[in-house]
Every structure is written in structure tokens, then in C-alpha cells.
Design a protein around this motif. Structure first.
Motif, short mmCIF file in Angstrom:
data_model
loop_
_atom_site.label_atom_id
_atom_site.label_comp_id
_atom_site.label_asym_id
_atom_site.label_seq_id
_atom_site.Cartn_x
_atom_site.Cartn_y
_atom_site.Cartn_z
N THR A 1 -1.68 0.89 -5.51
CA THR A 1 -2.06 2.12 -6.21
C THR A 1 -1.83 1.97 -7.71
OG1 THR A 1 -1.49 3.42 -4.27
CG2 THR A 1 -1.64 4.59 -6.36
N GLN B 1 -9.35 7.30 -3.27
CA GLN B 1 -9.20 5.88 -3.62
C GLN B 1 -7.99 5.29 -2.92
OE1 GLN B 1 -9.78 4.62 -7.74
NE2 GLN B 1 -7.89 3.44 -7.65
N ILE B 2 -6.88 6.01 -2.89
CA ILE B 2 -5.67 5.52 -2.21
C ILE B 2 -5.94 5.33 -0.72
CG2 ILE B 2 -3.32 6.14 -1.54
CD1 ILE B 2 -3.05 7.56 -4.24
N ASP C 1 0.84 -1.19 0.00
CA ASP C 1 0.00 0.00 0.00
C ASP C 1 0.88 1.25 0.00
OD1 ASP C 1 0.77 0.67 2.64
OD2 ASP C 1 -0.91 -0.42 3.51
N ILE C 2 0.26 2.41 -0.06
CA ILE C 2 0.98 3.68 -0.20
C ILE C 2 1.85 3.97 1.01
CG2 ILE C 2 -0.80 5.12 0.81
CD1 ILE C 2 1.28 5.96 -2.33
N GLU D 1 -7.94 2.28 -0.20
CA GLU D 1 -7.11 1.09 -0.42
C GLU D 1 -6.38 0.71 0.87
OE1 GLU D 1 -5.90 1.93 -5.12
OE2 GLU D 1 -4.48 2.31 -3.50
#
Length: 297
Positions: free
Chosen positions: A102, A143-144, A16-17, A147
Motif C-alpha cells: 500500500t 486499489q488496496i 499486503d494490508i 492489491e
């Protein structure tokens, strides 16, 4: 079909980010993604977007139309995510390189953006026009964020709920298969006979715990006795008034049980000596009813 099956069974890594790494296998992940828990998570996402109205739909489109667009758009995003991950799992690189979620979500975002543009112009009669800045930057950041939340909280919760339902179903099946024993012998004179062991006085038993091929029998004086047997061998010889099975691995005597308590969202049966015995979801109603009968006596 074999390639598709191989993709479902091929584990791969997502990042993930924030740098969190997740090991995923789609055959187990897909039921969780389309579970009721995940559905509720997506509903929260849709309502958040509908209420915040980042694309200014409310000025040109009826609220019901805007809600429909966000709902169907989210379905497109989820399905595109799934399709993209299946394609990624089919490649040799999936077993060597972790993929940023992403990056995996970019096709879903692009397809959803195009869908919203077409449907928005139709619903507004051509009055609404798409503005990529700053609305879609906000949407991409949203959206990120979802997520990260879904991978860290939503998906694990879905896995846990599925596991709990399977456990409850297995417990109910095991419970239905247990022999019904009618025993009017007073507890004070009742003896339990287990394979290769001397008779055990039931009145001395405080609780019983299953340990693979053994059972651990505890007495009120905190003494323990390990016997090679199944917990079902013990439970088959006791009656409803003697005690209750709170979990597939635990049986508690009527003299030991005190009250039901909750800790961190889980239920336990507290004993008079302070021990806390887990109560499974599938047996919670039976334990509550048994306690009520016990208290009323």
C-alpha cells in the motif's frame, strides 16, 4: 545498466494490508505482471471502475472517454508500481525491510489521480470537477483490495501459467527429439531391453514412472521394479499401440488406460485399477486422440 540488472535480481519482501508476506524478484515477476493472465486481471479492474463510475464521469463524459481514462489510468498505475519497486530494489534497505504494498502504491495512486483530474476536465469541457471525498477514498480502498487479490491470486496464477507454457514447450521439444519407432511386433512377444537389465516382457508392464536417473516399472499385479535408465530408453522401444506417454515422467500401457478425468482443474488418465496418472497440457490432445483410437478398436 549494472545497477538496473542488480535491482532486477535482488529479492525483497512485500506485505499486503492483511499481513500477507510475499518474496519477490523482479526479473521473474515482471514477465508475470505483463502476462496475458495479469492483463485479464487488469481488464476486470478497469471494467469494474468503469461500470461503478465512482468519479461520476458518466454525467459529464461520454462512455468511451470514461473507458479510455480508466484504461490509461490503470496503465499509469501499473507502470508506476513497477518503477517504484525497481527503485526500492535498488536500495540497501530492500534486503532488510519488507515494504507494505500500500505504501509502494501511494505514488501510483497520486499520479493516477492527477492524470484523471487533468483528462477529466479536458474531456468534460471543464464541467467535471474532482472531489477528493468520498470518491477518492473509495478509489484508494479499491486499489488496496485489488492489491490483495492480485498478490494472492493474480500473480501466482500468472507464474503458474508461464511455468506451464515452458513445461509444454520443453515437452514438445523432447517429443520432437524422440526417435520415431515403427514396430509391428505383436505386444505379446515384445521384449524391452534396458541397460544392465534382463529383458522385460512388455505385456507385463502396466505403467512406467521416471525417477531422476531411474525408472520405476509397474506391472498389472502391482509389482514394482526400479531400473537405472531413462524413460526415453523405454519409450524408444515401444509403439503407439502399446501405450502413451501422458507426462514427461509417466508412460501408461494400452491395457491399463481407462478414461480421462478432471480433478481441481487438472487432467488425469484413470487406470482400470483406479490409479490416476497426470496428463500434462502439452500432451493432452495426443492422449485424447490415442484414447479415441483405442476405444474404437
Amino acid at each position: 545498466m549494472s545497477n538496473f540488472s542488480h535491482a532486477l535480481d535482488t529479492p525483497f519482501s512485500l506485505i499486503d494490508i492483511l499481513g500477507g508476506r510475499y518474496r519477490v524478484k523482479l526479473r521473474t515477476a515482471l514477465p508475470a505482471i505483463f502476462s496475458l493472465t495479469s492483463l485479464l486481471f487488469f481488464v476486470v479492474l478497469v471494467l469494474t471502475l468503469w461500470i461503478s463510475d465512482p468519479l461520476d464521469y458518466h454525467d459529464y463524459i461520454a462512455p468511451s472517454g470514461a473507458l479510455l481514462m480508466w484504461s490509461t489510468g490503470t496503465v499509469i498505475i501499473v507502470c508506476t508500481y513497477v518503477g517504484g519497486l525497481i527503485l526500492w530494489a535498488s536500495t540497501p534497505l530492500s534486503q532488510k525491510l519488507p515494504i507494505p504494498i500500500t505504501l509502494a502504491g501511494l505514488p501510483a495512486f497520486a499520479l493516477s489521480t492527477l492524470y484523471h483530474r487533468i483528462l477529466g476536465e479536458i474531456f468534460s469541457g471543464g464541467e467535471w470537477t474532482q472531489e477528493l471525498w468520498p470518491s477518492h477514498v473509495f478509489l484508494f480502498v479499491t486499489q488496496i483490495g485489488f492489491e490483495v487479490l492480485y498478490l494472492r491470486y493474480g500473480l501466482p496464477k500468472s507464474f503458474q501459467d508461464i511455468a506451464d507454457r515452458k513445461d509444454a514447450a520443453a515437452q514438445e521439444a523432447a517429443k520432437a527429439a524422440e526417435p520415431v519407432v515403427t514396430d509391428d511386433t505383436p505386444s505379446s512377444s515384445k521384449h524391452i531391453t534396458l541397460p544392465g537389465e534382463a529383458a522385460i516382457v512388455l505385456e507385463d508392464v502396466w505403467l512406467v514412472r521416471a525417477l531422476e536417473h531411474y525408472v520405476e516399472i509397474h506391472t498389472e499385479e502391482s509389482a514394482q521394479r526400479v531400473v537405472r535408465a531413462r524413460i526415453a530408453d523405454f519409450i524408444a522401444q515401444v509403439g503407439h499401440d502399446h501405450g502413451i506417454q501422458t507426462h514427461r515422467s509417466w508412460w501408461v500401457s494400452a491395457r491399463a488406460a481407462k478414461q480421462l478425468i478432471s480433478e481441481n482443474g487438472k487432467r488425469f488418465l484413470e487406470l482400470h485399477d483406479g490409479q490416476k496418472i497426470p496428463v500434462s497440457r502439452g500432451r493432452l490432445a495426443d492422449v485424447q486422440e490415442w484414447l479415441s483410437e483405442k476405444i474404437s478398436l
